[in-house]
Write an enzyme that holds these catalytic residues in place. Structure first.
Site, short mmCIF file in Angstrom:
data_model
loop_
_atom_site.label_atom_id
_atom_site.label_comp_id
_atom_site.label_asym_id
_atom_site.label_seq_id
_atom_site.Cartn_x
_atom_site.Cartn_y
_atom_site.Cartn_z
N ASP A 13 0.87 -1.18 0.00
CA ASP A 13 0.00 0.00 0.00
C ASP A 13 0.90 1.23 0.00
O ASP A 13 2.12 1.13 0.21
CB ASP A 13 -0.89 0.00 1.26
CG ASP A 13 -1.72 1.26 1.39
OD1 ASP A 13 -2.37 1.66 0.40
OD2 ASP A 13 -1.72 1.89 2.47
N SER A 14 0.27 2.39 -0.18
CA SER A 14 1.02 3.65 -0.13
C SER A 14 1.51 3.95 1.29
O SER A 14 2.36 4.82 1.47
CB SER A 14 0.11 4.78 -0.60
OG SER A 14 -1.08 4.80 0.17
N TYR A 45 -0.85 8.33 -2.52
CA TYR A 45 -0.95 7.94 -3.93
C TYR A 45 -2.20 8.57 -4.57
O TYR A 45 -2.25 8.75 -5.77
CB TYR A 45 -1.09 6.41 -4.06
CG TYR A 45 0.20 5.63 -3.93
CD1 TYR A 45 1.38 6.21 -3.47
CD2 TYR A 45 0.23 4.28 -4.28
CE1 TYR A 45 2.55 5.45 -3.36
CE2 TYR A 45 1.39 3.52 -4.18
CZ TYR A 45 2.55 4.11 -3.72
OH TYR A 45 3.69 3.36 -3.62
N CYS A 76 -4.14 -1.31 -1.95
CA CYS A 76 -4.35 0.13 -2.06
C CYS A 76 -5.32 0.32 -3.22
O CYS A 76 -5.09 -0.21 -4.31
CB CYS A 76 -3.02 0.82 -2.37
SG CYS A 76 -3.16 2.57 -2.78
N ASN A 77 -6.40 1.05 -2.98
CA ASN A 77 -7.40 1.22 -4.04
C ASN A 77 -6.85 2.00 -5.22
O ASN A 77 -7.09 1.65 -6.37
CB ASN A 77 -8.64 1.92 -3.47
CG ASN A 77 -9.39 1.05 -2.49
OD1 ASN A 77 -10.37 0.43 -2.84
ND2 ASN A 77 -8.92 0.96 -1.26
N THR A 78 -6.09 3.06 -4.92
CA THR A 78 -5.56 3.88 -6.02
C THR A 78 -4.59 3.06 -6.87
O THR A 78 -4.65 3.08 -8.10
CB THR A 78 -4.85 5.13 -5.44
OG1 THR A 78 -5.71 5.74 -4.48
CG2 THR A 78 -4.52 6.11 -6.54
N GLU A 155 -5.73 9.00 9.97
CA GLU A 155 -4.34 8.89 10.44
C GLU A 155 -4.11 9.70 11.71
O GLU A 155 -3.22 9.42 12.49
CB GLU A 155 -3.37 9.29 9.32
CG GLU A 155 -3.46 8.27 8.19
CD GLU A 155 -2.30 8.27 7.23
OE1 GLU A 155 -1.31 8.98 7.46
OE2 GLU A 155 -2.39 7.52 6.23
N CYS A 187 -11.47 3.08 -0.31
CA CYS A 187 -10.15 3.58 0.11
C CYS A 187 -9.78 2.81 1.37
O CYS A 187 -10.64 2.55 2.22
CB CYS A 187 -10.23 5.07 0.39
SG CYS A 187 -8.72 5.76 1.09
N HIS A 189 -8.46 3.44 4.10
CA HIS A 189 -8.67 4.00 5.44
C HIS A 189 -10.14 3.97 5.88
O HIS A 189 -10.43 4.05 7.07
CB HIS A 189 -8.21 5.46 5.48
CG HIS A 189 -6.73 5.64 5.36
ND1 HIS A 189 -6.02 5.20 4.28
CD2 HIS A 189 -5.84 6.22 6.19
CE1 HIS A 189 -4.74 5.51 4.44
NE2 HIS A 189 -4.61 6.13 5.60
N1 DGL Z 1 -4.18 3.74 0.24
C1 DGL Z 1 -4.84 4.76 -0.54
C2 DGL Z 1 -6.06 4.16 -1.27
O1 DGL Z 1 -6.64 3.18 -0.83
C3 DGL Z 1 -5.23 5.95 0.30
C4 DGL Z 1 -4.08 6.79 0.77
C5 DGL Z 1 -3.32 7.45 -0.36
O2 DGL Z 1 -3.85 8.39 -1.01
O3 DGL Z 1 -2.20 7.03 -0.61
O4 DGL Z 1 -6.43 4.66 -2.29
#
Ligand code: DGL
Length: 273
Positions: A13-14, A45, A76-78, A155, A187, A189
């Site tokens: 993940d990011s 990300y 990570c969704n992005t 966070e 996402c 989080h």
């Molecule tokens: N992990 C990212 C997501 O699920 C969220 C945090 C980010 O923007 O890196 O898209």
């Protein structure tokens, strides 16, 4: 190539968000070992371009291959939205992202065929949920809403806070007005503020947690490929955590959400890969 079924699963993940996915894998696949990488030096990300996310993801995959993982979960969704196809090229181990498992469940759950998706600017802007959902059922209408403030609020640990509630109320107003009956928490989080989101949306809206659905999909995938761990190789540290910056901060967050005491987090130079 023969894949070792007792090798660890690579999860990345990011940053810390993907720990919500790692947590579901720990719960649903307790015999599996995990190598987790959080790109804490280059987070977020969600506001970066597709090309950048593909470059980062490829570097991380090279690192995870060096750790000899048997499968990779893009937690990570992005990164799943932008880089899953690119990462899959030339890779001989299975790779899954978090978008499709959530979309499949949302398509099955919606009754009025109006599905909401919340996520980063990158994920929502990519239109990937709409692609998946409309392929499954062309009658589904997808309404997306980027909610970038949720990530820093989570966070900061403001999970049950009036400020988070107010931000959620503003972001989600349009989705409520458009009468969705299913909402994808797109996402990493967002599952951590699920109760706040649920309170704002009301009881009639089903919340889909892609972290959970991805863990179930991973289990099916490993079973189909005969890659479920035998559980015979016990290790002192079944879960290993790597980051690209600030290991201590990562460790604190990890310990606040994982059912496991994170002792060791190692910082690596991801740009080398
Ligand atoms: N992990 C990212 C997501 O699920 C969220 C945090 C980010 O923007 O890196 O898209």
């Amino acid at each position: 190539m023969k894949i070792d079924r007792d090798a660890p699963i690579g999860v990345f993940d990011s940053g810390v968000g993907g720990l919500t996915v790692a947590r579901e894998i720990m719960r649903n696949l307790p015999s599996e070992k995990i190598v987790y990488f959080g790109d804490t030096a280059r987070v977020p990300y969600g506001s970066k371009s597709k090309d950048t996310i593909i470059r980062y993801s490829r570097q991380i995959v090279r690192f995870l291959q060096e750790q000899q993982v048997k499968a990779i979960v893009i937690a990570c969704n992005t990164a799943s939205a932008f880089a899953l196809d690119a990462v899959k090229e030339n890779l001989d181990i299975p790779v899954i992202g978090v978008i499709e498992p959530g979309a499949v469940v949302a398509a099955a759950e919606t009754k009025n065929k109006r599905v909401g998706v919340i996520g980063t600017i990158g994920t929502v802007g990519s239109g990937i949920h709409e692609d998946f959902l409309c392929r499954i059922d062309p009658e589904i209408t997808v309404i997306g809403k980027a909610c970038p403030l949720f990530v820093p609020l989570v966070e900061e640990g403001w999970l049950h806070d009036p400020v988070t509630f107010e931000v959620a109320r503003r972001y989600l107003r349009e989705l409520k007005e458009r009468e969705i009956d299913t909402l994808i928490l797109g996402c990493t989080h967002y599952p951590l503020i699920r109760s706040t989101i649920g309170e704002v949306m009301g009881e009639g809206v089903r919340l889909v947690n892609p972290a959970y659905e991805t863990a179930l999909e991973l289990k099916r995938l490993l079973r189909d490929k005969d890659l479920l761990s035998t559980g015979k190789e016990q290790e002192e540290f079944p879960y290993r955590f790597y980051v690209s910056d600030l290991a201590e901060k990562f460790k604190d967050f990890a310990n606040s959400i994982l059912p496991y005491d994170v002792e060791m987090t190692q910082k690596i130079d991801i740009e080398k890969y």
